[in-house]
Motif scaffolding. Structure first.
Motif, PDB file in Angstrom:
ATOM      1  N   ASP A  53     -24.383  85.083 108.637  1.00 47.23           N
ATOM      2  CA  ASP A  53     -25.392  85.661 109.521  1.00 47.23           C
ATOM      3  C   ASP A  53     -24.790  86.239 110.804  1.00 47.23           C
ATOM      4  N   ASP A  54     -25.585  87.068 111.456  1.00 48.52           N
ATOM      5  CA  ASP A  54     -25.408  87.517 112.853  1.00 48.52           C
ATOM      6  C   ASP A  54     -24.443  88.681 113.053  1.00 48.52           C
ATOM      7  N   HIS A 104     -31.739  90.465 109.499  1.00 49.26           N
ATOM      8  CA  HIS A 104     -31.760  89.240 110.309  1.00 49.26           C
ATOM      9  C   HIS A 104     -32.377  89.526 111.685  1.00 49.26           C
ATOM     10  N   HIS A 156     -21.713  81.849 109.309  1.00 57.77           N
ATOM     11  CA  HIS A 156     -21.861  82.932 110.283  1.00 57.77           C
ATOM     12  C   HIS A 156     -20.656  83.853 110.323  1.00 57.77           C
ATOM     13  N   HIS A 195     -32.450  88.994 117.264  1.00 59.43           N
ATOM     14  CA  HIS A 195     -32.295  87.558 117.004  1.00 59.43           C
ATOM     15  C   HIS A 195     -33.210  86.679 117.853  1.00 59.43           C
TER      16      HIS A 195
HETATM   17 ZN    ZN Z   1     -28.690  84.056 113.168  1.00 62.38          ZN
END
Ligand code: ZN
Length: 247
Positions: A55-56, A106, A199, A110
């Motif tokens: 993620d991210d 995503h 991540h 955030h």
């Molecule tokens: Zn995230």
């Protein structure tokens, strides 16, 4: 005589072609599967598939190293991209696709979606669909809510955009400073169909890739893509409907 309308049509077509030319170089064909994805008895994937997720991103400092590690280990993963990051570094999102990875949504910045509520929550997801469509040439089909925070309102937004909400069955806790051995140990608990949260920005997760690959191979598991299941899957403190399947 060429009519005014016809000339307008031609101009519009030229603009559309130029737009395509902008999109297509980044939308080059996804790489062929890098691992033999055969679930037959005795095959390398005899016990099924797991979903590796990062993620991210895209993260400038770590994305390329992570992709190199995954490619070297013949693993494919799903990258849940933050819209503003993909907009800032679209070539890194496209690099993931070219390396045979999948790209999901995503949100744009955030946020905690249940806290901000609609219409802001919807706009976070919809604007990221728009960015990722433009960057990759295709609309994502998978969505992960930041912090795993979801609600009936968020789920309605996600469904209205034809997205599948994807939580996880294993949290590597790489975001909380888990060591590389801890991340490897977390991945070792993945069951067939399960999905692990990691991540894009965590170096320890990059370093964990070779050992995760060895562990999965020793258990007859392969890295798969994420798809809908009608079954109730428990994880991240909620119920969701996504599993890892053959790519
Ligand atoms: Zn995230």
């Amino acid at each position: 005589m060429i009519s005014y309308a016809r000339r307008i049509q031609t101009a519009v077509a030229a603009v559309a072609l130029a737009a395509l030319a902008f999109v297509l170089p980044g939308a080059s064909a996804q790489a062929a599967p890098v691992s033999p994805a055969h679930g037959h008895p005795g095959g390398p994937c005899r016990n099924g598939y797991v979903g590796l997720t990062y993620d991210d991103g895209p993260t400038v400092a770590t994305r390329q190293a992570l992709l190199t590690a995954l490619r070297s280990a013949h693993l494919r993963a799903t990258f849940f991209e933050i819209g503003q990051n993909a907009r800032a570094n679209p070539e890194l999102t496209r690099a993931a696709l070219r390396a045979g990875m999948w790209v999901g949504n995503h949100t744009y910045t955030h946020p905690n979606l249940p806290q901000i509520g609609d219409p802001a929550a919807f706009e976070e997801i919809a604007s990221t669909q728009f960015v990722l469509q433009r960057v990759t040439g295709r609309a994502p089909t998978l969505f992960r809510p930041p912090f795993g925070a979801t609600s009936d309102v968020v789920r309605a937004d996600v469904a209205s955009l034809d997205l599948l909400e994807v939580l996880w069955t294993v949290d590597s806790r790489d975001w909380a400073g888990a060591s590389t051995p801890d991340i490897i140990a977390a991945a070792a608990t993945l069951q067939p169909g399960g999905i692990i949260l990691m991540h894009d920005w965590v170096q320890n997760s990059v370093d964990a890739v070779p050992a995760i690959a060895s562990d999965l191979a020793s258990r007859g598991l392969c890295a798969g893509r994420i798809a809908f299941t009608p079954r109730d899957i428990s994880g991240a403190g909620t119920i969701f409907h996504a599993v890892a399947v053959e790519p």
